[in-house]
Design an enzyme around this catalytic site. Structure first.
Site, PDB file in Angstrom:
ATOM      1  N   LYS A 185      47.510  58.506  33.247  1.00 17.60           N
ATOM      2  CA  LYS A 185      48.377  59.359  32.546  1.00 17.60           C
ATOM      3  C   LYS A 185      48.615  58.641  31.147  1.00 17.60           C
ATOM      4  O   LYS A 185      49.482  58.065  31.071  1.00 17.60           O
ATOM      5  CB  LYS A 185      49.668  60.022  33.476  1.00 17.60           C
ATOM      6  CG  LYS A 185      50.091  61.216  33.047  1.00 17.60           C
ATOM      7  CD  LYS A 185      50.570  61.497  31.471  1.00 17.60           C
ATOM      8  CE  LYS A 185      52.017  60.637  31.073  1.00 17.60           C
ATOM      9  NZ  LYS A 185      52.362  60.472  29.794  1.00 17.60           N
ATOM     10  N   GLU A 260      54.952  46.649  33.427  1.00 20.39           N
ATOM     11  CA  GLU A 260      54.979  45.935  32.098  1.00 20.39           C
ATOM     12  C   GLU A 260      55.816  46.345  31.094  1.00 20.39           C
ATOM     13  O   GLU A 260      55.364  47.437  30.610  1.00 20.39           O
ATOM     14  CB  GLU A 260      53.359  45.567  31.805  1.00 20.39           C
ATOM     15  CG  GLU A 260      53.342  44.217  30.979  1.00 20.39           C
ATOM     16  CD  GLU A 260      53.427  44.665  29.546  1.00 20.39           C
ATOM     17  OE1 GLU A 260      54.491  44.335  28.821  1.00 20.39           O
ATOM     18  OE2 GLU A 260      52.381  44.811  29.000  1.00 20.39           O
ATOM     19  N   CYS A 294      54.611  44.655  22.854  1.00 25.63           N
ATOM     20  CA  CYS A 294      55.913  44.197  23.576  1.00 25.63           C
ATOM     21  C   CYS A 294      55.844  42.854  23.761  1.00 25.63           C
ATOM     22  O   CYS A 294      56.887  42.017  24.098  1.00 25.63           O
ATOM     23  CB  CYS A 294      55.604  44.765  25.219  1.00 25.63           C
ATOM     24  SG  CYS A 294      53.879  44.442  25.743  1.00 25.63           S
ATOM     25  N   GLU A 391      64.706  45.454  21.578  1.00 25.54           N
ATOM     26  CA  GLU A 391      63.493  45.375  21.231  1.00 25.54           C
ATOM     27  C   GLU A 391      63.161  46.053  19.912  1.00 25.54           C
ATOM     28  O   GLU A 391      63.401  47.404  19.820  1.00 25.54           O
ATOM     29  CB  GLU A 391      62.605  46.144  22.441  1.00 25.54           C
ATOM     30  CG  GLU A 391      60.957  45.616  22.104  1.00 25.54           C
ATOM     31  CD  GLU A 391      60.431  46.045  23.414  1.00 25.54           C
ATOM     32  OE1 GLU A 391      60.817  47.228  23.894  1.00 25.54           O
ATOM     33  OE2 GLU A 391      59.133  45.456  23.614  1.00 25.54           O
TER      34      GLU A 391
HETATM   35  P1  ADP Z   1      57.493  53.983  24.657  1.00 29.75           P
HETATM   36  O1  ADP Z   1      58.883  53.582  24.259  1.00 29.75           O
HETATM   37  O2  ADP Z   1      56.434  52.945  24.500  1.00 29.75           O
HETATM   38  O3  ADP Z   1      57.064  55.286  23.993  1.00 29.75           O
HETATM   39  P2  ADP Z   1      57.863  55.079  27.302  1.00 29.75           P
HETATM   40  O4  ADP Z   1      58.435  54.155  28.522  1.00 29.75           O
HETATM   41  O5  ADP Z   1      59.003  55.984  26.969  1.00 29.75           O
HETATM   42  O6  ADP Z   1      57.645  53.956  26.338  1.00 29.75           O
HETATM   43  O7  ADP Z   1      56.582  55.729  27.493  1.00 29.75           O
HETATM   44  C1  ADP Z   1      55.301  54.861  28.086  1.00 29.75           C
HETATM   45  C2  ADP Z   1      54.823  55.864  28.975  1.00 29.75           C
HETATM   46  O8  ADP Z   1      55.491  56.423  30.016  1.00 29.75           O
HETATM   47  C3  ADP Z   1      54.174  57.289  28.312  1.00 29.75           C
HETATM   48  O9  ADP Z   1      53.123  57.440  28.873  1.00 29.75           O
HETATM   49  C4  ADP Z   1      55.147  58.194  28.564  1.00 29.75           C
HETATM   50  O10 ADP Z   1      54.785  59.437  28.635  1.00 29.75           O
HETATM   51  C5  ADP Z   1      55.468  57.647  29.978  1.00 29.75           C
HETATM   52  N1  ADP Z   1      56.915  58.398  30.716  1.00 29.75           N
HETATM   53  C6  ADP Z   1      58.062  58.345  29.794  1.00 29.75           C
HETATM   54  N2  ADP Z   1      58.925  58.979  30.591  1.00 29.75           N
HETATM   55  C7  ADP Z   1      58.591  59.301  31.604  1.00 29.75           C
HETATM   56  C8  ADP Z   1      59.008  59.760  33.038  1.00 29.75           C
HETATM   57  N3  ADP Z   1      60.100  60.082  32.989  1.00 29.75           N
HETATM   58  N4  ADP Z   1      58.194  59.845  34.064  1.00 29.75           N
HETATM   59  C9  ADP Z   1      56.877  59.478  34.109  1.00 29.75           C
HETATM   60  N5  ADP Z   1      56.252  58.931  32.767  1.00 29.75           N
HETATM   61  C10 ADP Z   1      57.064  58.770  31.723  1.00 29.75           C
END
Ligand code: ADP
Length: 492
Positions: A185, A260, A294, A391
């Site tokens: 995903k 990670e 990161c 960060e």
């Molecule tokens: P960033 O700050 O890099 O956007 P996130 O942790 O928000 O980091 O997002 C990283 C990944 O996690 C993306 O693919 C995002 O769609 C997914 N993501 C964010 N929130 C959720 C959630 N509640 N459940 C599953 N996947 C999520």
């Protein structure tokens, strides 16, 4: 059609459908996600907004396909991975164009990312057949103790937007090499790279259902992937906040997890360091990908005697960085991913200044386009400022002064994170002492660019657990099984 899309040699790589069970699907074809070019704000294309139903279907396919895939000899899996690697290399330019389009990074960096992404496929194509077991001497002469390694089963990968290709292959390649099936995903902002990679995997002959890519709302799809008993492992790269949430969602089904997560990398410059080399290191570790990695340097700790000199040398380099559209010649820094990211960076800078930091360059939005931020150097930052804890994920170099080695280590470790750290010194003894004392999973010693397929990437503390790449990288996708063979009565 977006004008930059016309640069593609092979238009088949621009996918507006998801790969599920060997079919390119759009769901009911009613609901779409627009993929935007962060440099122009224009729409590149749309991808389907699939949901829980399609995620469940993908899991069913992954179970069936995964069983067969686990029985394919490792050498045959390796040959298919190698073919995929070769296709990725052959389509490097198109993949780089897609990457710059959806992510914004300069084309040269995008090309480098595609090579980096391909290197994980090559590495694990080679590592898969070396997934050795063990024979353990037994205290009983009639018993033999053997350990074999088996694929964990169906895996899920949730990947971020900062390295839309690298973060996909870093998870998919070891999974496939180990004999697992995997559902990816990708981040909503950058699905095109993952879909193009899946298209090439299909062309390489990776069987239907072994690698699937689903796009759509992360919560709904994430909820299905994390709660399913059939999914045996989740690998996630992203924020610590979402990592914690996913770990909690995975707890009831006791999934194996690789996380990670965020970082707050210290970059320590001692007064005996080669300053030119240290400046090179900051430029690489801080400004690559507009500071959106990161392992990016987050806090530059400089010994007090050289702090001001180092700060002005750095500012001289930073203000020369060329900012703009990743497709323009000579551009070294593209836009940030979205408005929220841009606003966050500005608020961190404002808070640092309110806490007494001086702005040596930048400190404001860049005129090149609405999401570009000026490369910034902040000197004499207070460790009480928010930028010291959070960060940054932007092109802002924040410098802090320290007096001695003890204080440098204390400051460096005064964070919940523990991903990367960097140390610059000419003293071998100090390099060892500091490296051993730093609470990080990875240390660059007089080096600002440390990641490759051959080394274990990962962190400790709130930066997560598990390692990607290297000979350890298969461990996260295999289970150990111990076989006790007894009653081997001797005839002697
Ligand atoms: P960033 O700050 O890099 O956007 P996130 O942790 O928000 O980091 O997002 C990283 C990944 O996690 C993306 O693919 C995002 O769609 C997914 N993501 C964010 N929130 C959720 C959630 N509640 N459940 C599953 N996947 C999520």
């Amino acid at each position: 059609m977006n004008s930059d899309v016309r640069q593609l040699t092979n238009h088949e790589l621009l996918r507006s459908a998801c790969l599920i069970g060997g079919e390119w699907v759009v769901g009911r074809g009613e609901d779409w996600i627009e993929v935007l070019n962060p440099s122009t704000g224009g729409t590149i294309t749309t991808v389907p907004r699939l949901g829980a139903l399609e995620a469940e279907q993908a899991i069913e396919h992954a179970v069936t396909a995964g069983k067969k895939w686990s029985r394919v000899p490792a050498t045959e899996r390796s040959a298919l991975l190698r073919r995929w690697f070769e296709l990725v290399r052959a389509h490097e330019e198109d993949l780089a164009i897609l990457l710059t389009l959806e992510q914004g990074k300069p084309l040269a960096e995008a090309r480098a990312e595609i090579r980096y992404a391909a290197s994980y496929i090559e590495w694990f194509a080679e590592e898969g057949p070396r997934c050795y077991g063990d024979v353990i001497p037994s205290a009983d002469p009639h018993t033999r103790q053997i350990v074999i390694r088996q694929p964990v089963g169906v895996c899920a990968a949730i990947t971020p937007w900062n390295f839309p290709s690298g973060m996909v292959t870093r998870k998919v390649a070891p999974a496939l090499a180990a004999g697992c099936s995997i559902i990816v995903k990708p981040a909503e902002q950058t699905p095109l790279s993952a879909l193009a990679l899946a298209f090439l995997a299909e062309r390489a002959g990776i069987p239907a259902g072994v690698l699937q890519v689903i796009t759509g709302p992360s919560r709904a799809i994430g909820a299905v992937l994390t709660s399913s008993q059939d999914v045996r492992k989740l690998s996630f790269t992203g924020s610590t906040e979402v990592g914690r949430l996913l770990a909690a969602q995975c707890a009831p089904s006791l999934k194996k997890l690789s996380l990670e997560l965020g970082g707050n990398a210290p970059f320590i410059v001692f007064k005996d360091a080669d300053l030119e080399r240290a400046l090179d290191g900051v430029m690489q570790s801080k400004f690559r990908n507009a500071g959106q990695t990161c392992v990016c340097t987050n806090r530059i700790l400089v010994q007090r005697e050289i702090h001001d000199e180092f700060a002005s040398l750095l500012a001289a380099r930073v203000q020369d960085l060329r900012v703009g559209d990743g497709f323009s010649d000579g551009v070294e820094q593209g836009p940030l991913i979205d408005k929220a990211a841009h606003d966050r960076v500005q608020s961190l800078v404002d808070d640092a200044v309110a806490h007494g930091a001086s702005v040596l360059c930048g400190g404001e939005p860049h005129s090149a386009s609405p999401l570009c931020y000026s490369p910034t150097v902040l000197a004499q930052v207070s460790s009480g400022a928010r930028i010291a804890r959070d960060e940054i994920f932007g092109p802002v170099a924040a410098l802090y002064a320290f007096s001695d080695e003890r204080e440098a280590i204390e400051l460096a470790n005064s964070t919940e994170y523990g991903l990367a750290g960097y140390v610059y010194t000419r003293s071998l003894a100090r390099a060892w002492r500091v490296s051993e004392a730093l609470e990080c999973g990875m240390i660059g010693i007089n080096a600002g660019l440390i990641s490759s397929a051959s080394v274990p990437f990962g962190g400790i503390k709130q930066s997560g657990y598990g390692r990607e790449g290297s000979r350890y990288g298969l461990d996260d996708y295999t289970e150990l099984k111990y076989l006790c063979m007894s009653a081997l009565d001797s005839e002697l």
